[in-house]
Each structure stands twice: as structure tokens, then as C-alpha cells.
Design a protein around this motif. Structure first.
Motif, PDB file in Angstrom:
ATOM      1  N   ARG A 192       0.801  -1.221   0.000  1.00  0.00           N
ATOM      2  CA  ARG A 192       0.000   0.000   0.000  1.00  0.00           C
ATOM      3  C   ARG A 192       0.834   1.272   0.000  1.00  0.00           C
ATOM      4  O   ARG A 192       0.302   2.371   0.084  1.00  0.00           O
ATOM      5  CB  ARG A 192      -0.963  -0.028   1.188  1.00  0.00           C
ATOM      6  CG  ARG A 192      -2.193  -0.864   0.855  1.00  0.00           C
ATOM      7  CD  ARG A 192      -2.761  -1.601   2.050  1.00  0.00           C
ATOM      8  NE  ARG A 192      -3.817  -2.493   1.579  1.00  0.00           N
ATOM      9  CZ  ARG A 192      -3.584  -3.699   1.035  1.00  0.00           C
ATOM     10  NH1 ARG A 192      -2.341  -4.132   0.913  1.00  0.00           N
ATOM     11  NH2 ARG A 192      -4.586  -4.456   0.625  1.00  0.00           N
ATOM     12  N   ILE A 193       2.142   1.129  -0.048  1.00  0.00           N
ATOM     13  CA  ILE A 193       3.015   2.293  -0.164  1.00  0.00           C
ATOM     14  C   ILE A 193       3.099   2.686  -1.633  1.00  0.00           C
ATOM     15  O   ILE A 193       3.505   1.894  -2.479  1.00  0.00           O
ATOM     16  CB  ILE A 193       4.412   1.986   0.401  1.00  0.00           C
ATOM     17  CG1 ILE A 193       4.330   1.859   1.927  1.00  0.00           C
ATOM     18  CG2 ILE A 193       5.401   3.068   0.009  1.00  0.00           C
ATOM     19  CD1 ILE A 193       5.633   1.447   2.585  1.00  0.00           C
ATOM     20  N   GLU A 194       2.687   3.900  -1.928  1.00  0.00           N
ATOM     21  CA  GLU A 194       2.603   4.343  -3.318  1.00  0.00           C
ATOM     22  C   GLU A 194       3.894   4.985  -3.809  1.00  0.00           C
ATOM     23  O   GLU A 194       4.281   4.806  -4.967  1.00  0.00           O
ATOM     24  CB  GLU A 194       1.435   5.323  -3.468  1.00  0.00           C
ATOM     25  CG  GLU A 194       0.082   4.700  -3.120  1.00  0.00           C
ATOM     26  CD  GLU A 194      -1.039   5.703  -3.155  1.00  0.00           C
ATOM     27  OE1 GLU A 194      -0.773   6.867  -3.564  1.00  0.00           O
ATOM     28  OE2 GLU A 194      -2.179   5.365  -2.778  1.00  0.00           O
ATOM     29  N   ARG A 195       4.552   5.762  -2.935  1.00  0.00           N
ATOM     30  CA  ARG A 195       5.770   6.467  -3.339  1.00  0.00           C
ATOM     31  C   ARG A 195       6.848   6.221  -2.284  1.00  0.00           C
ATOM     32  O   ARG A 195       6.906   6.924  -1.278  1.00  0.00           O
ATOM     33  CB  ARG A 195       5.494   7.957  -3.481  1.00  0.00           C
ATOM     34  CG  ARG A 195       4.522   8.321  -4.608  1.00  0.00           C
ATOM     35  CD  ARG A 195       4.301   9.814  -4.663  1.00  0.00           C
ATOM     36  NE  ARG A 195       3.697  10.309  -3.432  1.00  0.00           N
ATOM     37  CZ  ARG A 195       3.742  11.579  -3.035  1.00  0.00           C
ATOM     38  NH1 ARG A 195       4.394  12.463  -3.754  1.00  0.00           N
ATOM     39  NH2 ARG A 195       3.149  11.944  -1.917  1.00  0.00           N
ATOM     40  N   PRO A 196       7.690   5.207  -2.484  1.00  0.00           N
ATOM     41  CA  PRO A 196       8.677   4.849  -1.460  1.00  0.00           C
ATOM     42  C   PRO A 196       9.537   6.019  -0.987  1.00  0.00           C
ATOM     43  O   PRO A 196       9.852   6.117   0.207  1.00  0.00           O
ATOM     44  CB  PRO A 196       9.530   3.777  -2.158  1.00  0.00           C
ATOM     45  CG  PRO A 196       8.606   3.179  -3.165  1.00  0.00           C
ATOM     46  CD  PRO A 196       7.740   4.313  -3.650  1.00  0.00           C
ATOM     47  N   LEU A 197       9.920   6.906  -1.894  1.00  0.00           N
ATOM     48  CA  LEU A 197      10.801   8.006  -1.503  1.00  0.00           C
ATOM     49  C   LEU A 197      10.093   9.054  -0.654  1.00  0.00           C
ATOM     50  O   LEU A 197      10.736   9.935  -0.085  1.00  0.00           O
ATOM     51  CB  LEU A 197      11.392   8.662  -2.754  1.00  0.00           C
ATOM     52  CG  LEU A 197      12.344   7.779  -3.566  1.00  0.00           C
ATOM     53  CD1 LEU A 197      12.813   8.519  -4.808  1.00  0.00           C
ATOM     54  CD2 LEU A 197      13.539   7.345  -2.714  1.00  0.00           C
ATOM     55  N   LYS A 198       8.762   8.984  -0.573  1.00  0.00           N
ATOM     56  CA  LYS A 198       7.998   9.900   0.260  1.00  0.00           C
ATOM     57  C   LYS A 198       7.277   9.162   1.385  1.00  0.00           C
ATOM     58  O   LYS A 198       6.373   9.706   2.010  1.00  0.00           O
ATOM     59  CB  LYS A 198       6.963  10.641  -0.591  1.00  0.00           C
ATOM     60  CG  LYS A 198       7.567  11.502  -1.686  1.00  0.00           C
ATOM     61  CD  LYS A 198       8.352  12.661  -1.120  1.00  0.00           C
ATOM     62  CE  LYS A 198       7.444  13.671  -0.450  1.00  0.00           C
ATOM     63  NZ  LYS A 198       8.218  14.833   0.088  1.00  0.00           N
ATOM     64  N   ALA A 199       7.678   7.907   1.631  1.00  0.00           N
ATOM     65  CA  ALA A 199       6.954   7.070   2.588  1.00  0.00           C
ATOM     66  C   ALA A 199       7.757   6.868   3.868  1.00  0.00           C
ATOM     67  O   ALA A 199       8.986   6.767   3.849  1.00  0.00           O
ATOM     68  CB  ALA A 199       6.626   5.720   1.963  1.00  0.00           C
ATOM     69  N   HIS A 200       7.031   6.788   4.980  1.00  0.00           N
ATOM     70  CA  HIS A 200       7.613   6.560   6.301  1.00  0.00           C
ATOM     71  C   HIS A 200       6.831   5.439   6.968  1.00  0.00           C
ATOM     72  O   HIS A 200       5.624   5.567   7.194  1.00  0.00           O
ATOM     73  CB  HIS A 200       7.544   7.828   7.152  1.00  0.00           C
ATOM     74  CG  HIS A 200       8.051   9.048   6.452  1.00  0.00           C
ATOM     75  ND1 HIS A 200       9.353   9.479   6.542  1.00  0.00           N
ATOM     76  CD2 HIS A 200       7.424   9.921   5.614  1.00  0.00           C
ATOM     77  CE1 HIS A 200       9.508  10.569   5.811  1.00  0.00           C
ATOM     78  NE2 HIS A 200       8.349  10.854   5.230  1.00  0.00           N
ATOM     79  N   LEU A 201       7.510   4.337   7.266  1.00  0.00           N
ATOM     80  CA  LEU A 201       6.876   3.195   7.933  1.00  0.00           C
ATOM     81  C   LEU A 201       7.333   3.163   9.375  1.00  0.00           C
ATOM     82  O   LEU A 201       8.521   2.985   9.660  1.00  0.00           O
ATOM     83  CB  LEU A 201       7.253   1.890   7.226  1.00  0.00           C
ATOM     84  CG  LEU A 201       6.779   0.597   7.910  1.00  0.00           C
ATOM     85  CD1 LEU A 201       5.253   0.532   7.953  1.00  0.00           C
ATOM     86  CD2 LEU A 201       7.359  -0.633   7.219  1.00  0.00           C
ATOM     87  N   VAL A 202       6.384   3.358  10.300  1.00  0.00           N
ATOM     88  CA  VAL A 202       6.680   3.259  11.729  1.00  0.00           C
ATOM     89  C   VAL A 202       6.086   1.944  12.212  1.00  0.00           C
ATOM     90  O   VAL A 202       4.870   1.810  12.337  1.00  0.00           O
ATOM     91  CB  VAL A 202       6.100   4.449  12.512  1.00  0.00           C
ATOM     92  CG1 VAL A 202       6.474   4.333  13.988  1.00  0.00           C
ATOM     93  CG2 VAL A 202       6.614   5.767  11.940  1.00  0.00           C
ATOM     94  N   LEU A 203       6.949   0.972  12.452  1.00  0.00           N
ATOM     95  CA  LEU A 203       6.535  -0.354  12.900  1.00  0.00           C
ATOM     96  C   LEU A 203       6.623  -0.396  14.421  1.00  0.00           C
ATOM     97  O   LEU A 203       7.708  -0.275  14.986  1.00  0.00           O
ATOM     98  CB  LEU A 203       7.438  -1.415  12.265  1.00  0.00           C
ATOM     99  CG  LEU A 203       7.207  -2.871  12.684  1.00  0.00           C
ATOM    100  CD1 LEU A 203       5.797  -3.325  12.354  1.00  0.00           C
ATOM    101  CD2 LEU A 203       8.247  -3.782  12.032  1.00  0.00           C
TER     102      LEU A 203
END
Length: 399
Positions: free
Chosen positions: A286-297
Motif C-alpha cells: 500500500r506504499i505508493e511512493r517509497p521516496l515519500k513514505a515513512h513506515l513506523v513499525l
């Protein structure tokens, strides 16, 4: 395991953790035994009302319910829950809305109520929702403004303006600049000239993606509550696109419910096993733009699924530009219990792995959204990061 070993294991679990042979139990069996002892034995009564129980310093009921759901099939869980209500007084709490109203409401009570909602009588559900709503409102009041300010833009204290917004007024300099306008009769200063800070415009205004992927196992109960609040706050801001995904062995995407944080919490299913890799795979899709994405696990990294695949997936996400941060806990104490081996493997990917408090989280998100150095930020907060050998370490320059 031989037939004799399995027979010995079963007798040890049936008789209790304090019997001969209990030291040979695996960590998983020991947790199972502790869950049964809490109800049927004479050990630490994690389910007792009052001191150390509901509304206390830890979400004990939520964790216990999570453990029994993880270790036993649904029909057995129903029997154990029924016994708990009869033997430990939980039925009184659930059947008497007046009792719910008088209990000290905090994050831990919210976690307990969310965990118990499936077996809660109808006449108590509305009261429970009111109690949860009250705590949520208090948390929103405490955290919303700070989170919004941190994410929209930090104050650039090197630049000043004579037309600041009220929240940005530099009162010490304003008072100093207007001392000649002191009105003795009124014992006050008339601030004819305001001095304040200009806000720094940030690049996050072009909609960064923030995905909060939250472990909803019982041990993470209070972290789930705080993460849900922050997700709701961030979803209300037009400068970020926020998603909230909660998981155990199943995955629930609560993004559509973020307009109502109370509804989000009642959509959480605390307890059960843990399949972190599957949840991260869902978020990856569901991440559309990896370079603008932040995943907080947000997880203690006790993986019940494929740990090697998880490490590989996190490495790939980081490689393609996703800004990955792993929070071992999001709690008032900021002191996590976590899997040191898997944490070390994740830390070896140069992914920051640590715990933080709710008051630190807004600044963490602001740093992440700027693509700043999270380790350097942690240095200023005296936060311990996990290092590649699995031990805690202070962030660089933290002393």
C-alpha cells in the motif's frame, strides 16, 4: 520431542509452573502456564480488581486475554473467560456500569475495556464507550496541538517577525522591547511592538505517506492506544497521508476509521499470536511512493511468523527509499520488553530500533518527516537504541 517428554510437559502444565520439571518448559509454555496460574493457581493474581488490577500501572487483563487467545482454541478461551468472570470478580465490573464510571480511567483501563468488549454485556458497552471517549479526549487535548505543530513545521528561531501569530510570540523579547510602555497605574505593559518567530516551511507539505503498523498483541496494549490517538491526529492534518494498520496473526486496516479515534480503538482486537512479516507485507503493498513514505513499525519483535523474511522485507523497504523506524514500545515509561535477537538483526540494517514515550513521539515524527537523523534526535532525548549485538546503547553523542 519424545512421547515421554510430551507427557511430562502436559503434566507440568496441568499441575502448574511451580511443580518439579517446570524449569524445563520453553518460554512459550512458561507463558501458557503463567496465564493458567493467574486464574486457577495461587500465583500472582493479575486479574484481581483493585491494586495492581484494572486501571493499574500495566494493562494486565489485556495481556492475559491476549495470552489465552494465543495459546488456546476459541472454545477453550470461552470457558477460561467465563471462569475468570466468575472467579475473579470481572463480572461485577462488566455488569455494573456505575463501577466503570468510578474506576480511575487511564490508558491501561482503555486497553482492558477494549480487550473485554467482546464479552461485555450490552448495558455496559455504552458506559465503556463513554469511559474510553473521556480518556481519548484527554489524550487528544494533551497531544494534538504538539503533534500538529511538530509536523506542520518547527519554529525557525534564527528569523524573527513583527507580525507573529499568537502562539509564536517571543514573550521575553517582546516585554523587553516594550518596557518603556509600562503603565504604572495598571501595573502592566502595553506591547505596541510584537516580536515572534517565523515558521520554517517544510518540504513535507507535498503529502508524505505515514504508515503506522501496530502490533496488537496483548503485551502491546497501551502502545496500541497511543498509536491510534496519534494516527487520528495525523490523519486530520492535510500535510500528510496517514494509514493505520493493526495486526496479530490477522490484519485490520483501520485507516477508514481515523476520523473517530474511539471507533478506531473499538476496531482493535487485542491479543492473539503475531505475524509481523505478513503485516509489513500488507503495508508494503500500500506504499505508493517509497521516496515519500515513512513506515513506523510498533512491535516488540516477538515474531510468530517468518523472522528471516521479515528482516529481508525491511531491508528491501529501506533500500528502495522507505524511511523505516521500529518502535519497541510507545508507552509512558518507554521501557520495552522485546526480542533482542530479532531486534539486533533489524538494527544491523541501520534501521533505528528503540522505544519512546508519547511526549517524544511528535518530535520523532517531525524528524522522520524531514528525513533527519533519527539517531541524532534520540541522542538529545537520551533514548537507548538497540545495537546490532542486541544490547541497548545510547544514541551517538548521548554520553
Amino acid at each position: 520431542m519424545t512421547e515421554n517428554d510430551e507427557r511430562s510437559r502436559r503434566w507440568t502444565l496441568a499441575l502448574g509452573a511451580e511443580t518439579e520439571g517446570s524449569s524445563q518448559l520453553s518460554d512459550s509454555d512458561q507463558r501458557m502456564s503463567n496465564a493458567l496460574t493467574a486464574l486457577y493457581g495461587d500465583g500472582d493474581d493479575v486479574l484481581k480488581k483493585g491494586r495492581g488490577g484494572l486501571g493499574g500501572s500495566a494493562p494486565r487483563v489485556a495481556k492475559w486475554l491476549g495470552d489465552i487467545r494465543e495459546f488456546f482454541p476459541s472454545p477453550v478461551v470461552q470457558v477460561i473467560q467465563k471462569d475468570a468472570f466468575e472467579r475473579k470478580g470481572l463480572r461485577q465490573m462488566l455488569l455494573e456500569p456505575e463501577f466503570l464510571v468510578t474506576v480511575e480511567a487511564d490508558v491501561n483501563l482503555v486497553a482492558d475495556l477494549v480487550a473485554l468488549r467482546g464479552v461485555m454485556p450490552e448495558k455496559s458497552k455504552e458506559t465503556a464507550r463513554m469511559v474510553v471517549a473521556k480518556v481519548v479526549a484527554q489524550l487528544m487535548e494533551r497531544l494534538e496541538r504538539r503533534t500538529a505543530d511538530a509536523i506542520r513545521g518547527a519554529l525557525d528561531r534564527s528569523r524573527r517577525t513583527s507580525r507573529p501569530r499568537f502562539a509564536d510570540i517571543d514573550w521575553p523579547r517582546t516585554i523587553q522591547a516594550n518596557l518603556r510602555h509600562y503603565q504604572a497605574a495598571h501595573r502592566t505593559i502595553v506591547p505596541e511592538r510584537l516580536i515572534g518567530f517565523q515558521r520554517q516551511q517544510r518540504r513535507i507539505v507535498d503529502l508524505d505517506e505515514v504508515v503506522l503498523c501496530v502490533d496488537q498483541s496483548g503485551s502491546m496494549a497501551s502502545s496500541v492506544v497511543y498509536a491510534s490517538i496519534f494516527a487520528a491526529v495525523m490523519a486530520s492534518l492535510p500535510v500528510v497521508a496517514t494509514k493505520l494498520v493493526c495486526f496479530d496473526t490477522e490484519i485490520v486496516d483501520l485507516t477508514p476509521e481515523l476520523a473517530d479515534p474511539v471507533e478506531v480503538l473499538f476496531g482493535v482486537q487485542l491479543g492473539g499470536g503475531t505475524d509481523i512479516n505478513r503485516a509489513v507485507a500488507y503495508c508494503e503493498d500500500r506504499i505508493e511512493r517509497p521516496l515519500k513514505a515513512h513506515l513506523v513499525l510498533i512491535t516488540d519483535l516477538y515474531e510468530g511468523g517468518d523472522a528471516e523474511a521479515l528482516v529481508g522485507r525491511l531491508a528491501r523497504l529501506s533500500l528502495i527509499g522507505v524511511n523505516v523506524v521500529v518502535l519497541l514500545a510507545l508507552t509512558d515509561t518507554g521501557r520495552p520488553a522485546y526480542n533482542p535477537d530479532l531486534s539486533a538483526k533489524v538494527a544491523a540494517l541501520d534501521i533505528p530500533v528503540f522505544a519512546c514515550t508519547p511526549d517524544q513521539f511528535p518530535d520523532l515524527m517531525a524528524t522522520a518527516l524531514r528525513r533527519g537523523d533519527v539517531a541524532a534526535w534520540a541522542a538529545g532525548q537520551d533514548i537507548k537504541l538497540v545495537r546490532s549485538d542486541g544490547r541497548d546503547r545510547h544514541a551517538p553523542n548521548s554520553g
